[in-house]
Design a protein around this motif. Structure first.
Motif, PDB file in Angstrom:
ATOM      1  N   ALA A 237      -6.445   2.424  -8.412  1.00  0.00           N
ATOM      2  CA  ALA A 237      -5.548   1.487  -9.098  1.00  0.00           C
ATOM      3  C   ALA A 237      -6.146   1.046 -10.429  1.00  0.00           C
ATOM      4  O   ALA A 237      -7.358   0.961 -10.585  1.00  0.00           O
ATOM      5  CB  ALA A 237      -5.274   0.282  -8.214  1.00  0.00           C
ATOM      6  N   ASN A 238      -5.265   0.742 -11.383  1.00  0.00           N
ATOM      7  CA  ASN A 238      -5.703   0.261 -12.689  1.00  0.00           C
ATOM      8  C   ASN A 238      -6.312  -1.138 -12.611  1.00  0.00           C
ATOM      9  O   ASN A 238      -7.095  -1.531 -13.463  1.00  0.00           O
ATOM     10  CB  ASN A 238      -4.527   0.243 -13.659  1.00  0.00           C
ATOM     11  N   HIS A 239      -5.896  -1.891 -11.603  1.00  0.00           N
ATOM     12  CA  HIS A 239      -6.432  -3.234 -11.398  1.00  0.00           C
ATOM     13  C   HIS A 239      -6.308  -3.593  -9.921  1.00  0.00           C
ATOM     14  O   HIS A 239      -5.483  -3.019  -9.206  1.00  0.00           O
ATOM     15  CB  HIS A 239      -5.678  -4.270 -12.250  1.00  0.00           C
ATOM     16  N   GLN A 240      -7.130  -4.515  -9.490  1.00  0.00           N
ATOM     17  CA  GLN A 240      -7.081  -4.928  -8.090  1.00  0.00           C
ATOM     18  C   GLN A 240      -5.797  -5.699  -7.818  1.00  0.00           C
ATOM     19  O   GLN A 240      -5.365  -6.533  -8.620  1.00  0.00           O
ATOM     20  CB  GLN A 240      -8.288  -5.779  -7.743  1.00  0.00           C
ATOM     21  N   GLN A 241      -5.205  -5.401  -6.667  1.00  0.00           N
ATOM     22  CA  GLN A 241      -3.924  -6.026  -6.333  1.00  0.00           C
ATOM     23  C   GLN A 241      -3.688  -5.908  -4.833  1.00  0.00           C
ATOM     24  O   GLN A 241      -4.073  -4.916  -4.209  1.00  0.00           O
ATOM     25  CB  GLN A 241      -2.794  -5.329  -7.097  1.00  0.00           C
ATOM     26  N   THR A 242      -3.092  -6.922  -4.258  1.00  0.00           N
ATOM     27  CA  THR A 242      -2.678  -6.869  -2.851  1.00  0.00           C
ATOM     28  C   THR A 242      -1.175  -7.092  -2.774  1.00  0.00           C
ATOM     29  O   THR A 242      -0.644  -8.031  -3.362  1.00  0.00           O
ATOM     30  CB  THR A 242      -3.409  -7.940  -2.016  1.00  0.00           C
ATOM     31  N   ILE A 243      -0.490  -6.202  -2.071  1.00  0.00           N
ATOM     32  CA  ILE A 243       0.953  -6.293  -1.898  1.00  0.00           C
ATOM     33  C   ILE A 243       1.243  -6.582  -0.433  1.00  0.00           C
ATOM     34  O   ILE A 243       0.723  -5.899   0.454  1.00  0.00           O
ATOM     35  CB  ILE A 243       1.649  -4.981  -2.313  1.00  0.00           C
ATOM     36  N   ASN A 244       2.048  -7.581  -0.183  1.00  0.00           N
ATOM     37  CA  ASN A 244       2.466  -7.911   1.178  1.00  0.00           C
ATOM     38  C   ASN A 244       3.954  -7.628   1.331  1.00  0.00           C
ATOM     39  O   ASN A 244       4.773  -8.173   0.592  1.00  0.00           O
ATOM     40  CB  ASN A 244       2.172  -9.382   1.485  1.00  0.00           C
ATOM     41  N   LEU A 245       4.269  -6.749   2.266  1.00  0.00           N
ATOM     42  CA  LEU A 245       5.656  -6.435   2.594  1.00  0.00           C
ATOM     43  C   LEU A 245       5.873  -6.865   4.038  1.00  0.00           C
ATOM     44  O   LEU A 245       5.501  -6.153   4.970  1.00  0.00           O
ATOM     45  CB  LEU A 245       5.934  -4.937   2.425  1.00  0.00           C
ATOM     46  N   GLY A 246       6.444  -8.044   4.229  1.00  0.00           N
ATOM     47  CA  GLY A 246       6.523  -8.589   5.574  1.00  0.00           C
ATOM     48  C   GLY A 246       5.127  -8.755   6.139  1.00  0.00           C
ATOM     49  O   GLY A 246       4.268  -9.415   5.533  1.00  0.00           O
ATOM     50  N   GLU A 247       4.858  -8.136   7.282  1.00  0.00           N
ATOM     51  CA  GLU A 247       3.551  -8.234   7.933  1.00  0.00           C
ATOM     52  C   GLU A 247       2.596  -7.119   7.492  1.00  0.00           C
ATOM     53  O   GLU A 247       1.453  -7.071   7.937  1.00  0.00           O
ATOM     54  CB  GLU A 247       3.730  -8.173   9.444  1.00  0.00           C
ATOM     55  N   ALA A 248       3.070  -6.219   6.626  1.00  0.00           N
ATOM     56  CA  ALA A 248       2.240  -5.096   6.160  1.00  0.00           C
ATOM     57  C   ALA A 248       1.533  -5.473   4.873  1.00  0.00           C
ATOM     58  O   ALA A 248       2.153  -5.956   3.928  1.00  0.00           O
ATOM     59  CB  ALA A 248       3.112  -3.858   5.932  1.00  0.00           C
ATOM     60  N   GLN A 249       0.229  -5.235   4.837  1.00  0.00           N
ATOM     61  CA  GLN A 249      -0.569  -5.543   3.654  1.00  0.00           C
ATOM     62  C   GLN A 249      -1.124  -4.254   3.071  1.00  0.00           C
ATOM     63  O   GLN A 249      -1.710  -3.438   3.767  1.00  0.00           O
ATOM     64  CB  GLN A 249      -1.717  -6.480   4.004  1.00  0.00           C
ATOM     65  N   LEU A 250      -0.937  -4.066   1.747  1.00  0.00           N
ATOM     66  CA  LEU A 250      -1.456  -2.914   1.028  1.00  0.00           C
ATOM     67  C   LEU A 250      -2.427  -3.417  -0.027  1.00  0.00           C
ATOM     68  O   LEU A 250      -2.062  -4.253  -0.866  1.00  0.00           O
ATOM     69  CB  LEU A 250      -0.321  -2.111   0.382  1.00  0.00           C
ATOM     70  N   VAL A 251      -3.655  -2.920   0.022  1.00  0.00           N
ATOM     71  CA  VAL A 251      -4.736  -3.407  -0.840  1.00  0.00           C
ATOM     72  C   VAL A 251      -5.130  -2.294  -1.809  1.00  0.00           C
ATOM     73  O   VAL A 251      -5.502  -1.193  -1.401  1.00  0.00           O
ATOM     74  CB  VAL A 251      -5.956  -3.844  -0.003  1.00  0.00           C
ATOM     75  N   PHE A 252      -5.040  -2.593  -3.121  1.00  0.00           N
ATOM     76  CA  PHE A 252      -5.328  -1.624  -4.163  1.00  0.00           C
ATOM     77  C   PHE A 252      -6.598  -2.039  -4.903  1.00  0.00           C
ATOM     78  O   PHE A 252      -6.683  -3.137  -5.441  1.00  0.00           O
ATOM     79  CB  PHE A 252      -4.158  -1.538  -5.149  1.00  0.00           C
TER      80      PHE A 252
END
Length: 253
Positions: A237-252
């Motif tokens: 990823a170009n920068h650190q980021q966390t995406i939360n979709l409901g109960e699913a967490q995606l960590v970049f």
């Protein structure tokens, strides 16, 4: 040699279009995949090399409600979450080039396996996509097992096809690769050893976390009450980021 590698990760979602737009706003590209006519489900796909995420929901409630848990466990679970309007990870799919061999090995080990099925869907260009698949109808302390899929082509050929179809591409957020899945379970030692046996690997412990290597990636099992896949981690990823979709967490990272 029998191949076993991490193919993709399922996320159960109530609305495909809304989820595609959500990820697009975060710099991650998903495209409609098509409909599984036999199951009454539909999907959208986001590729990170040959490994990908499948967003799955229901388009035909009548068909979907007829799915037998012991025949297509992960699809059944997706339908239950759809009915409850729940967004979360489902499980992962493991890619192999010898379904019969893997299925026989698991059955001899006393694991409940479903029949080998012929899967199919038509993509947005009306091209028929086919595969072979079997599900595991057991769980470990409530954690769903993965399922196994065979695309009936080599990884190299499949990757080239996906590039030509412009499904594998660089995302606006960066040249992303999936590197790790984290499962929260009551007994990480027991579950990691079971999963390691499932894919013929060896689990190791690192600072209280139990790791199962699979190809270039890892499956990590940590202590907690969820008994579910809780997060997916990416590199590139170009920068650190966390995406939360409901109960699913995606960590970049």
């Amino acid at each position: 040699m029998v191949l076993v590698d991490w193919d993709h990760t399922m996320i159960n979602v109530p609305e495909l279009a809304k989820s595609i737009d959500f990820f697009a706003n975060e710099g991650v590209i998903f495209k409609l995949g098509g409909q599984h006519e036999n199951w009454g489900t539909a999907n959208a796909l986001g590729y990170f090399g040959i490994n990908y995420i499948e967003l799955i929901n229901v388009f035909d409630q009548q068909k979907a409600n007829l799915i037998d848990h012991d025949i297509a466990t992960a699809v059944y679970d997706a339908v239950q979450d759809f009915n409850q309007e729940r967004q979360r990870f489902n499980t992962i799919a493991l890619r192999t080039n010898d379904l019969e061999n893997v299925r026989e090995r698991l059955e001899l080990a006393g694991i409940g396996v479903g029949p080998i099925l012929e899967g199919k869907r038509r993509n947005e260009q009306n091209k028929l996509i086919t595969w072979r698949i079997f599900f595991i109808n057991d769980d470990i302390d409530g954690l769903p097992y993965p399922f196994f899929i065979d695309w009936q082509t080599s990884d190299q050929d499949r990757e080239q096809q996906l590039i030509e179809q412009e499904l594998i591409q660089t995302h606006p957020i960066g040249a992303l690769k999936v590197v790790k899945a984290v499962f929260e379970v009551n007994n990480p030692l027991k579950v990691s050893q079971q999963w390691a046996n499932l894919i013929d690997r060896v689990a190791t412990e690192e600072h209280g976390e139990f790791i199962v290597p699979i190809g270039e990636r890892t499956l990590e099992f940590v202590a907690g009450p969820a008994n579910h896949l809780i997060s997916l981690h990416f590199s590139g990823a170009n920068h650190q980021q966390t995406i939360n979709l409901g109960e699913a967490q995606l960590v970049f990272d």
